[in-house]
Scaffold this active site. Structure first.
Site, PDB file in Angstrom:
ATOM      1  N   CYS A   2       0.827  -1.200   0.000  1.00 26.56           N
ATOM      2  CA  CYS A   2       0.000   0.000   0.000  1.00 26.56           C
ATOM      3  C   CYS A   2       0.870   1.263   0.000  1.00 26.56           C
ATOM      4  CB  CYS A   2      -0.926   0.087   1.203  1.00 26.56           C
ATOM      5  SG  CYS A   2      -2.069  -1.278   1.314  1.00 26.56           S
ATOM      6  N   ARG A  27       4.058  -0.312  -4.709  1.00 26.83           N
ATOM      7  CA  ARG A  27       3.810  -0.826  -3.355  1.00 26.83           C
ATOM      8  C   ARG A  27       2.534  -1.663  -3.268  1.00 26.83           C
ATOM      9  NH1 ARG A  27       6.902   2.070   0.346  1.00 26.83           N
ATOM     10  NH2 ARG A  27       5.596   1.303   2.018  1.00 26.83           N
ATOM     11  N   TRP A  74      -2.578  -2.896  -1.638  1.00 29.44           N
ATOM     12  CA  TRP A  74      -2.202  -4.305  -1.720  1.00 29.44           C
ATOM     13  C   TRP A  74      -3.055  -4.975  -0.649  1.00 29.44           C
ATOM     14  CZ3 TRP A  74      -0.005  -8.126   1.443  1.00 29.44           C
ATOM     15  CH2 TRP A  74       0.512  -9.251   0.775  1.00 29.44           C
ATOM     16  N   ASN A 100      -1.705   2.115   5.575  1.00 24.89           N
ATOM     17  CA  ASN A 100      -0.784   1.062   5.183  1.00 24.89           C
ATOM     18  C   ASN A 100      -0.407   0.312   6.450  1.00 24.89           C
ATOM     19  OD1 ASN A 100       1.249  -0.539   4.106  1.00 24.89           O
ATOM     20  ND2 ASN A 100       2.787   1.085   4.214  1.00 24.89           N
ATOM     21  N   GLY A 101      -0.634  -0.999   6.480  1.00 25.28           N
ATOM     22  CA  GLY A 101      -0.322  -1.787   7.674  1.00 25.28           C
ATOM     23  C   GLY A 101      -1.467  -2.726   7.977  1.00 25.28           C
ATOM     24  N   GLU A 480      18.622 -17.075  -5.878  1.00 23.51           N
ATOM     25  CA  GLU A 480      18.148 -15.772  -6.338  1.00 23.51           C
ATOM     26  C   GLU A 480      17.663 -15.847  -7.789  1.00 23.51           C
ATOM     27  OE1 GLU A 480      17.128 -13.193  -5.188  1.00 23.51           O
ATOM     28  OE2 GLU A 480      17.348 -11.623  -6.689  1.00 23.51           O
ATOM     29  N   LYS A 484      13.896 -14.878  -8.990  1.00 24.42           N
ATOM     30  CA  LYS A 484      13.657 -13.842 -10.016  1.00 24.42           C
ATOM     31  C   LYS A 484      12.727 -14.376 -11.090  1.00 24.42           C
ATOM     32  CE  LYS A 484      14.559 -11.146  -8.590  1.00 24.42           C
ATOM     33  NZ  LYS A 484      14.951 -10.478  -7.394  1.00 24.42           N
ATOM     34  N   GLU A 487       9.046 -15.026  -9.740  1.00 21.58           N
ATOM     35  CA  GLU A 487       8.227 -13.878  -9.342  1.00 21.58           C
ATOM     36  C   GLU A 487       7.742 -13.042 -10.520  1.00 21.58           C
ATOM     37  OE1 GLU A 487      10.041 -11.016  -6.644  1.00 21.58           O
ATOM     38  OE2 GLU A 487      11.984 -11.390  -7.499  1.00 21.58           O
ATOM     39  N   HIS A 503      19.113 -37.118  -4.134  1.00 25.78           N
ATOM     40  CA  HIS A 503      18.383 -37.542  -2.932  1.00 25.78           C
ATOM     41  C   HIS A 503      16.884 -37.307  -3.074  1.00 25.78           C
ATOM     42  CE1 HIS A 503      22.130 -38.361  -0.933  1.00 25.78           C
ATOM     43  NE2 HIS A 503      22.574 -37.176  -1.328  1.00 25.78           N
ATOM     44  N   LYS A 603       6.211  -4.197  -3.435  1.00 30.03           N
ATOM     45  CA  LYS A 603       7.528  -3.887  -2.881  1.00 30.03           C
ATOM     46  C   LYS A 603       7.333  -3.379  -1.461  1.00 30.03           C
ATOM     47  CE  LYS A 603      11.847  -2.470  -4.739  1.00 30.03           C
ATOM     48  NZ  LYS A 603      12.321  -3.789  -5.173  1.00 30.03           N
TER      49      LYS A 603
HETATM   50  C1  F6R Z   1      12.330 -10.043  -4.641  1.00 24.23           C
HETATM   51  C2  F6R Z   1      12.196  -8.987  -3.651  1.00 24.23           C
HETATM   52  C3  F6R Z   1      11.784  -9.371  -2.276  1.00 24.23           C
HETATM   53  C4  F6R Z   1      12.534  -8.512  -1.246  1.00 24.23           C
HETATM   54  C5  F6R Z   1      12.020  -8.829   0.168  1.00 24.23           C
HETATM   55  C6  F6R Z   1      12.790  -8.059   1.218  1.00 24.23           C
HETATM   56  O1  F6R Z   1      12.736  -9.549  -5.864  1.00 24.23           O
HETATM   57  O2  F6R Z   1      12.386  -7.841  -3.926  1.00 24.23           O
HETATM   58  O3  F6R Z   1      11.993 -10.725  -2.037  1.00 24.23           O
HETATM   59  O4  F6R Z   1      13.901  -8.773  -1.342  1.00 24.23           O
HETATM   60  O5  F6R Z   1      10.667  -8.503   0.243  1.00 24.23           O
HETATM   61  O6  F6R Z   1      12.687  -6.696   1.029  1.00 24.23           O
HETATM   62  P1  F6R Z   1      13.708  -5.683   1.691  1.00 24.23           P
HETATM   63  O7  F6R Z   1      15.045  -5.954   1.120  1.00 24.23           O
HETATM   64  O8  F6R Z   1      13.184  -4.330   1.334  1.00 24.23           O
HETATM   65  O9  F6R Z   1      13.683  -5.943   3.167  1.00 24.23           O
END
Ligand code: F6R
Length: 608
Positions: A2, A27, A74, A100-101, A480, A484, A487, A503, A603
């Site tokens: 949000c 967000r 969100w 937001n929260g 990672e 990527k 997602e 295994h 994000k």
């Molecule tokens: C994946 C991604 C998330 C963040 C995670 C932690 O591409 O961006 O997995 O890495 O939500 O976020 P931060 O680093 O802001 O604590």
């Protein structure tokens, strides 16, 4: 999680709010809305769907007024729908609230208010706040806010307007980010600075429990008991262009391409005269020598940096290292004391679980060091020490340049601790520093090969499953790379340590399954070759990621190869991840996915 904005000034509020929301859409993007005081009442326009839907409605519908709040959502409580969108308005129409929260005790409060005749229309926790404000309002908005924050549990950043005090915007926060922007004859609230950068660079960051009252020409701050506060303003250095796409089709591609520059900004000021210089932290040699264990705690991509860090720290410092996801660490009752160093990694500096893990570490007396990108964020403010990654704003939901710069800071910390405690012979240290210094140019070189990866993605973007395998740091990079891909392209993928395949997971390999084998570690190359043979024997198609010197050998066992520049062993993920970020990007694009705003994600995850 949000995005919220608020505006009071001389201009029409709705376009200013929309502009800010566009910067915050990363967000959350399942619905959006604005509330503006129109001279008589608070008028709300909100809708399910992307911000573009709201923008369309606002082209048709007048929303006059110079005071307002806005939100991009969100969903946490209640499905995305018009009625669950914010702003939420109180029963009598007096208060409009954006949030937001998560209000954790919202059901108890809702039932309590319902018994007193208050009618609710939405499934949201936020509506409870709007209804409580009206319930406790007796002519003083600040007092009503105080009553509300005394009663709610959970996390919140709230923007509030009130029809009976229409020349003000109110803001309060706890465990969710919120800043106040100070303009000329206008003031703002926002979840982060990118929303207001084009209007002002002077900001004040609210701390937990603090309340801001914005008027056109001034802002007043109060503590939780309404005691007046003085809050110094700070100047934000990020430049406006950094938060724009600058000619790229997506923020993600822009941010992938910014990695060489971001690496340079993060590394070069910290290498001086053949030494790592970390002026920004206060760790002494004695303190470093006294650490008995290092913990690295983070979420998602930042956690994957921790996975690489384990190898770097063990190699350079010979110290026991534990790497944990923050949501587990915070509840598993970790054993910490004053000889523990807890390194917290977070791009946003606001991730709820990571922040809670930091607080738990501090509560148990551990020394805390944060690696953060967003200057002044809560984690940065609360950790004993902070090292910033100078990546600039990262807007795409999928993290790329934050990962690269966090890795660079991990190398710097490990080398610094080794240097200060005299653990590394001078020549070896010099070699590593040279390798570190070379990373930006090497990344630049690697990213020039985009077309090769684009071609490869075109062959496999329709796959249902993919597997990434590697050993040691190559396994850490696989984690990672797999995240990527899933997602943003929604292709199911898993990362396995290559030695573990036999295994169990090898049963998933069938004719034509794509396996991406990261084999940059020379030391373990032969072991990887055996594992590649095992999957090939079961029909897998294998793409190998390796370095130039290993290419020829790898070509004998794999279907195609991509070469990255060689570097020190523990720094190899800084190279191997680059083609795999590109691979995820191109595969997602070819599948028609919304690369910068993948489904179900947001994000800055400020809820548990
Ligand atoms: C994946 C991604 C998330 C963040 C995670 C932690 O591409 O961006 O997995 O890495 O939500 O976020 P931060 O680093 O802001 O604590």
């Amino acid at each position: 999680m949000c995005g919220i904005v608020g505006y009071i000034g001389g201009e029409q509020a709705a376009p200013v709010l929309l502009h800010g929301l566009k910067r915050l859409e990363y967000r959350g993007y399942d619905s959006a809305g604005v509330a503006v005081y129109n001279g008589k009442a608070v008028q709300v326009v909100k809708s399910k769907g992307r911000l573009a839907v709201l923008e369309g409605i606002l082209r048709e519908e007048e929303l006059p007024g110079t005071v307002g709040i806005g939100h991009t959502r969100w969903a946490t409580h209640g499905a995305p729908s018009d009625v669950n969108s914010h702003p939420q308005v109180s029963d009598g129409g007096l208060f409009a609230v954006v949030h937001n929260g998560i209000i954790e005790n919202y059901l108890d409060i809702k039932n309590h208010l319902k018994r007193r005749g208050v009618e609710f229309v939405s499934d949201t926790d936020t509506e409870v706040v709007a209804q409580m404000l009206e319930h406790y309002y007796q002519g003083d908005v600040l007092e009503a806010i105080r009553q509300v924050i005394l009663r709610v549990e959970g996390s919140y950043a709230l923007g509030i307007i009130c029809a009976s005090c229409p020349e003000k915007v109110y803001a309060v926060r706890k465990d969710s980010p919120l800043i106040v922007g100070l303009g000329e004859g206008e003031n703002f609230i926002a979840s982060d600075v990118t929303a207001i950068l084009s209007r002002t660079r002077r900001v004040c960051r609210l701390k937990d429990g603090e309340i801001a009252v914005l008027e056109q020409g001034r802002v007043s701050f109060f503590g939780p008991d309404l005691e007046p506060l003085e809050k110094p303003a700070e100047q934000v250095e990020w430049d406006v262009a950094a938060a724009e796409k600058g000619g790229y089709e997506h923020f993600m591609m822009k941010e992938i391409c910014e990695q060489p520059e971001a690496l340079g900004k993060t590394i070069s000021p910290r290498l001086r005269e053949g030494r790592v210089v970390l002026d920004d932290i206060s760790l002494t040699r004695e303190e470093i020598e006294n650490f008995s264990r290092v913990y690295i705690v983070a979420c998602g991509t930042s956690y994957h940096v921790g996975a690489v860090a384990k190898y770097a720290f063990e190699k350079l410092l010979r110290l026991p290292i534990e790497v944990d996801v923050a949501s587990e660490f915070r509840y598993r009752d970790p054993v910490l004391d004053e000889r523990s160093l807890v390194i917290i990694i977070s791009q946003s500096g606001e991730t709820a679980d990571t922040l809670a893990a930091l607080r738990e570490a501090k509560r148990q007396g551990a020394r805390t060091l944060a690696i953060v990108n967003v200057v002044g964020s809560t984690i940065a403010a609360e950790a004993d020490d902070v090292l910033y990654t100078w990546a600039g704003p990262e807007i795409a939901v999928a993290s790329t340049k934050a990962y690269s710069t966090q890795l660079a800071v991990i190398y710097l910390i490990a080398l610094y601790m080794a240097q200060e405690t005299g653990r590394l012979p001078g020549e070896e240290l010099a070699g590593y520093l040279k390798a570190l210094e070379a990373l930006p140019a090497q990344a630049e070189r690697c990213l020039r090969e985009k077309e090769t990866i684009q071609y490869f993605a075109s062959q496999y973007f329709n796959a249902h499953d993919m597997y990434f395998i590697g050993r040691n740091v190559d396994y850490a990079a696989s984690l990672e790379a797999s995240l990527k891909l899933k997602e943003i392209s929604y292709i199911h993928s898993e990362a396995y340590t290559a030695g573990e395949l036999k295994h169990g997971p090898i049963s998933l390999i069938e004719e034509g399954t794509l396996v991406i084998a990261i084999c940059t570690c020379g030391r373990l190359f032969d072991k990887m070759m055996s594992n590649i043979r095992e999957v090939k024997a079961r029909g897998a198609v294998v793409l190998g990621i390796t370095t130039e010197e290993l290419r020829e050998k790898l070509a004998q066992e794999t279907d195609c190869q991509f070469c990255v520049p060689a570097t020190a062993d523990f720094m190899l993920p800084s190279m191997s991840i680059l083609p795999l970020q590109l691979f995820a990007y191109y595969a997602a694009g070819m599948k028609g996915c919304d690369i910068d705003k993948p489904r179900n994600l947001a994000k800055s995850v400020t809820v548990e």
